[in-house]
Design a protein around this motif. Sequence first.
Motif, mmCIF file in Angstrom:
data_model
loop_
_atom_site.group_PDB
_atom_site.id
_atom_site.type_symbol
_atom_site.label_atom_id
_atom_site.label_comp_id
_atom_site.label_asym_id
_atom_site.label_seq_id
_atom_site.Cartn_x
_atom_site.Cartn_y
_atom_site.Cartn_z
ATOM 1 N N HIS A 99 0.756 -1.200 0.106
ATOM 2 C CA HIS A 99 -0.038 -0.064 0.044
ATOM 3 C C HIS A 99 1.025 1.275 -0.043
ATOM 4 O O HIS A 99 0.754 1.847 -1.033
ATOM 5 C CB HIS A 99 -1.020 -0.215 1.179
ATOM 6 N N HIS B 35 -6.465 6.285 7.408
ATOM 7 C CA HIS B 35 -5.255 5.469 7.532
ATOM 8 C C HIS B 35 -4.701 5.639 9.303
ATOM 9 O O HIS B 35 -5.064 6.467 9.916
ATOM 10 C CB HIS B 35 -4.257 6.058 6.780
ATOM 11 N N TRP B 47 3.475 3.298 7.249
ATOM 12 C CA TRP B 47 2.099 3.163 7.365
ATOM 13 C C TRP B 47 1.668 1.665 7.774
ATOM 14 O O TRP B 47 2.285 0.622 7.902
ATOM 15 C CB TRP B 47 1.673 2.980 5.861
ATOM 16 N N THR B 50 -5.297 0.632 6.642
ATOM 17 C CA THR B 50 -6.112 1.638 5.928
ATOM 18 C C THR B 50 -7.703 1.058 6.147
ATOM 19 O O THR B 50 -7.928 -0.100 6.111
ATOM 20 C CB THR B 50 -5.952 1.600 4.436
ATOM 21 N N GLU B 99 -7.424 10.598 4.150
ATOM 22 C CA GLU B 99 -6.949 10.839 2.975
ATOM 23 C C GLU B 99 -8.075 11.738 1.954
ATOM 24 O O GLU B 99 -8.882 11.813 2.428
ATOM 25 C CB GLU B 99 -7.095 9.514 2.084
ATOM 26 N N PHE B 107 -2.150 11.414 2.690
ATOM 27 C CA PHE B 107 -2.439 11.579 4.142
ATOM 28 C C PHE B 107 -2.673 13.047 4.514
ATOM 29 O O PHE B 107 -1.677 13.769 4.615
ATOM 30 C CB PHE B 107 -1.498 10.945 5.101
#
Lengths: 110, 120
Positions: A99, B35, B47, B50, B99, B107
């Motif tokens: 991702h 996220h 990250w 999500t 987002e 972000f």
Amino acid sequence: QSALTQPASVSGSPGQSITISCTGTNFDVGGYNRVSWYQQHPGEAPKLIIYEVSNRPFGISSRFSASKSGNTASLTISGLQPEDEADYYCSSYAGVVIHYVFGLGTRVTV
Amino acid sequence: QVQLVQSGAELKKPGASVKVSCKASGFALKNHFMHWVRQAPGEGLEWVATLNPNGEDTAYTPRLQGRLSVTRDTSTSSVYMELTGLRLDDTAMYFCAREMEGPKQNFDSWGQGTLVTVSS
């Protein structure tokens, strides 16, 4: 998935321009026009300053500009000001498994 | 204006679970991907998860797959992140982030962060 490669630090004098590079692979930076840049001052949350390679969100100074060539994205800060002293992170979309990937960050000193 | 307000710092023992909340205001969660991003002390951003605008579809970093869960409560306009089986290296500041509508794979608004400390 490895982190994107950024220089650990960049410095410049007030009024100068600096450029921060962000190198990835065909699977992230080179594969999508979904590179974004974030500014983070100590103790604060990151702030979006560039999205989709070169777009600035509303309210972000035009002194911040960015581009991409192949697997490398770049952020340029023109007319460097003391308040630009911060950490800068690049990020790229990297497909439906990983991702998103971030760079390790660049400390900008003015 | 857009605002994301997260719950307070947590101190947990290894093996425990933690649930962090993120209350949204100024926009509708149903229109945005949400996220979670974490930052270990002195380290960079990572990250971790999500949540799709439908509030059901999720994606997790492979590193935390099986230990991480992200949910949403539309009645309180809040998003939640739960991490189980905490390890010492889960110690980090956890940020929720919105987002841009589009989607845009970025972000654009961030919570203030929640420090999760895992220590015996």
